[in-house]
Design a protein around this motif. Structure first.
Motif, PDB file in Angstrom:
ATOM      1  N   PRO A  49     -21.577 -48.387  14.704  1.00 42.04           N
ATOM      2  CA  PRO A  49     -20.850 -47.689  15.770  1.00 42.04           C
ATOM      3  C   PRO A  49     -21.005 -46.166  15.740  1.00 42.04           C
ATOM      4  O   PRO A  49     -20.027 -45.420  15.690  1.00 42.04           O
ATOM      5  CB  PRO A  49     -19.399 -48.097  15.511  1.00 42.04           C
ATOM      6  N   GLY A  86     -15.169 -60.265  10.295  1.00 43.56           N
ATOM      7  CA  GLY A  86     -13.871 -60.171  10.977  1.00 43.56           C
ATOM      8  C   GLY A  86     -13.823 -60.967  12.258  1.00 43.56           C
ATOM      9  O   GLY A  86     -14.226 -62.121  12.303  1.00 43.56           O
ATOM     10  N   GLY A  87     -13.337 -60.297  13.317  1.00 42.04           N
ATOM     11  CA  GLY A  87     -13.074 -60.983  14.581  1.00 42.04           C
ATOM     12  C   GLY A  87     -14.314 -61.514  15.275  1.00 42.04           C
ATOM     13  O   GLY A  87     -14.248 -62.482  16.038  1.00 42.04           O
ATOM     14  N   GLY A  88     -15.471 -60.894  15.003  1.00 45.59           N
ATOM     15  CA  GLY A  88     -16.718 -61.414  15.540  1.00 45.59           C
ATOM     16  C   GLY A  88     -16.918 -61.216  17.023  1.00 45.59           C
ATOM     17  O   GLY A  88     -17.595 -62.008  17.670  1.00 45.59           O
ATOM     18  N   SER A  89     -16.387 -60.135  17.595  1.00 43.53           N
ATOM     19  CA  SER A  89     -16.600 -59.936  19.040  1.00 43.53           C
ATOM     20  C   SER A  89     -18.078 -59.718  19.344  1.00 43.53           C
ATOM     21  O   SER A  89     -18.574 -60.173  20.378  1.00 43.53           O
ATOM     22  CB  SER A  89     -15.760 -58.769  19.547  1.00 43.53           C
ATOM     23  N   ASN A  90     -18.807 -59.046  18.435  1.00 42.87           N
ATOM     24  CA  ASN A  90     -20.250 -58.880  18.651  1.00 42.87           C
ATOM     25  C   ASN A  90     -20.973 -60.219  18.512  1.00 42.87           C
ATOM     26  O   ASN A  90     -21.919 -60.495  19.253  1.00 42.87           O
ATOM     27  CB  ASN A  90     -20.823 -57.861  17.660  1.00 42.87           C
ATOM     28  N   MET A  91     -20.526 -61.043  17.578  1.00 45.91           N
ATOM     29  CA  MET A  91     -21.112 -62.385  17.408  1.00 45.91           C
ATOM     30  C   MET A  91     -20.928 -63.185  18.683  1.00 45.91           C
ATOM     31  O   MET A  91     -21.875 -63.824  19.175  1.00 45.91           O
ATOM     32  CB  MET A  91     -20.453 -63.087  16.228  1.00 45.91           C
ATOM     33  N   LEU A 147     -17.036 -50.247  21.751  1.00 43.66           N
ATOM     34  CA  LEU A 147     -17.160 -51.697  21.537  1.00 43.66           C
ATOM     35  C   LEU A 147     -17.640 -52.409  22.793  1.00 43.66           C
ATOM     36  O   LEU A 147     -18.453 -53.333  22.725  1.00 43.66           O
ATOM     37  CB  LEU A 147     -15.828 -52.278  21.061  1.00 43.66           C
ATOM     38  N   GLU A 191     -21.216 -52.008  22.746  1.00 42.38           N
ATOM     39  CA  GLU A 191     -21.848 -52.827  21.696  1.00 42.38           C
ATOM     40  C   GLU A 191     -22.172 -54.214  22.233  1.00 42.38           C
ATOM     41  O   GLU A 191     -23.243 -54.776  21.980  1.00 42.38           O
ATOM     42  CB  GLU A 191     -20.922 -52.949  20.487  1.00 42.38           C
ATOM     43  N   ILE A 244     -25.633 -53.736  13.922  1.00 44.80           N
ATOM     44  CA  ILE A 244     -25.085 -52.810  14.910  1.00 44.80           C
ATOM     45  C   ILE A 244     -24.150 -51.850  14.184  1.00 44.80           C
ATOM     46  O   ILE A 244     -23.345 -52.265  13.355  1.00 44.80           O
ATOM     47  CB  ILE A 244     -24.366 -53.515  16.072  1.00 44.80           C
ATOM     48  N   ALA A 285     -23.198 -58.477  12.215  1.00 46.56           N
ATOM     49  CA  ALA A 285     -22.311 -58.149  13.339  1.00 46.56           C
ATOM     50  C   ALA A 285     -20.896 -57.951  12.808  1.00 46.56           C
ATOM     51  O   ALA A 285     -20.136 -58.909  12.652  1.00 46.56           O
ATOM     52  CB  ALA A 285     -22.361 -59.259  14.377  1.00 46.56           C
ATOM     53  N   GLY A 286     -20.560 -56.730  12.482  1.00 50.51           N
ATOM     54  CA  GLY A 286     -19.266 -56.489  11.857  1.00 50.51           C
ATOM     55  C   GLY A 286     -19.252 -57.017  10.432  1.00 50.51           C
ATOM     56  O   GLY A 286     -18.221 -57.400   9.895  1.00 50.51           O
TER      57      GLY A 286
HETATM   58  C1  GRF Z   1     -17.405 -52.990  15.401  1.00 49.71           C
HETATM   59  O1  GRF Z   1     -16.812 -51.719  15.560  1.00 49.71           O
HETATM   60  C2  GRF Z   1     -18.859 -52.806  15.039  1.00 49.71           C
HETATM   61  O2  GRF Z   1     -19.359 -51.563  15.472  1.00 49.71           O
HETATM   62  C3  GRF Z   1     -18.863 -52.843  13.555  1.00 49.71           C
HETATM   63  O3  GRF Z   1     -17.862 -53.787  13.217  1.00 49.71           O
HETATM   64  C4  GRF Z   1     -16.783 -53.667  14.180  1.00 49.71           C
HETATM   65  C5  GRF Z   1     -16.160 -54.994  14.463  1.00 49.71           C
HETATM   66  O4  GRF Z   1     -17.122 -55.799  15.071  1.00 49.71           O
HETATM   67  N1  GRF Z   1     -20.168 -53.202  13.071  1.00 49.71           N
HETATM   68  P1  GRF Z   1     -16.796 -57.338  15.515  1.00 49.71           P
HETATM   69  O5  GRF Z   1     -15.707 -57.278  16.575  1.00 49.71           O
HETATM   70  O6  GRF Z   1     -16.304 -58.075  14.294  1.00 49.71           O
HETATM   71  O7  GRF Z   1     -18.092 -57.831  16.063  1.00 49.71           O
END
Ligand code: GRF
Length: 196
Positions: A110, A10-15, A171, A174, A108, A87-88
């Motif tokens: 949640p 998805g959006g990849g904020s953890n990436m 988040l 995270e 990761i 990551a997501g």
């Molecule tokens: C986050 O809630 C994470 O805990 C789960 O995926 C969700 C979206 O993550 N693993 P990201 O914004 O795509 O990194």
């Protein structure tokens, strides 16, 4: 220098948090961002940062997880990663795949594992009346969300929290926890990280 591939859906904020942390004296660098979803927002964010990207769409493979993972492996091997960070990434991986990357793949999740493996973690914490919630980084094994925990970040559940408000609070943590764990892991240090 350890080579890190990051898998997203998805959006990849953890990436983004991981990529932006791998600078200077950090012992690792991102070499690939791979999504199972074409057009995932994280692909653009990775490309903006000059990271190679790839897409392996899981849909043509239907329930044939092995065939999907064979393509995944092919795409990964071109980048020669030492470490994989999920990551997501929203696909369940077979024991064959997790075994191949055993000891070198992180995820990761949640929740404060071992509580709430699987989905809808925040709704479950709220429904249970938990005082605390949070996130965990763990080594990926054949057991879904079950591998050794390498770090956890804890947040309070506030009165009136919804799954969305709690997810937003988690988040933020995270994005602090995953880079902290990756830095240690890339140095061969498995001492768990605890935030705050
Ligand atoms: C986050 O809630 C994470 O805990 C789960 O995926 C969700 C979206 O993550 N693993 P990201 O914004 O795509 O990194």
């Amino acid at each position: 220098m350890k080579r890190v591939a990051i898998l997203i859906s998805g959006g990849g904020s953890n990436m983004v948090a991981l990529v932006d942390s791998m600078t200077g004296d950090h012992p690792a660098r991102p070499v690939l961002v791979l999504s199972n979803v074409p057009g995932a927002g994280g692909l653009e964010r990775a490309a903006e940062r000059g990271i190679a990207t790839a897409v392996v769409d899981h849909r043509p493979f239907g329930t044939d997880r092995e065939a999907f993972e064979a393509r995944l492996t092919g795409a990964l091997e071109t980048a020669r990663p030492d470490i994989i960070c999920l990551a997501g990434f929203m696909r369940i991986l077979t024991p064959a795949f997790t075994g191949r990357w055993s000891g070198r793949m992180l995820n990761i999740h949640p929740s404060l594992l071992p509580k709430y493996p699987g989905l809808h973690t925040h709704a479950r914490a709220i429904a249970a009346g938990d005082a605390d919630a949070g996130c965990s980084v763990h080594e990926v094994t054949a057991e879904l969300d079950g591998g050794p925990v390498l770090g956890q970040a804890r947040v309070p559940v506030m009165p009136g929290d919804t799954p969305e408000t709690l997810a937003a609070r988690v988040l933020v943590q995270e994005h602090a926890l995953y880079p902290a764990v990756l830095r240690r892991f890339a140095m061969g240090d498995r001492t768990p990280v605890h935030l705050p």
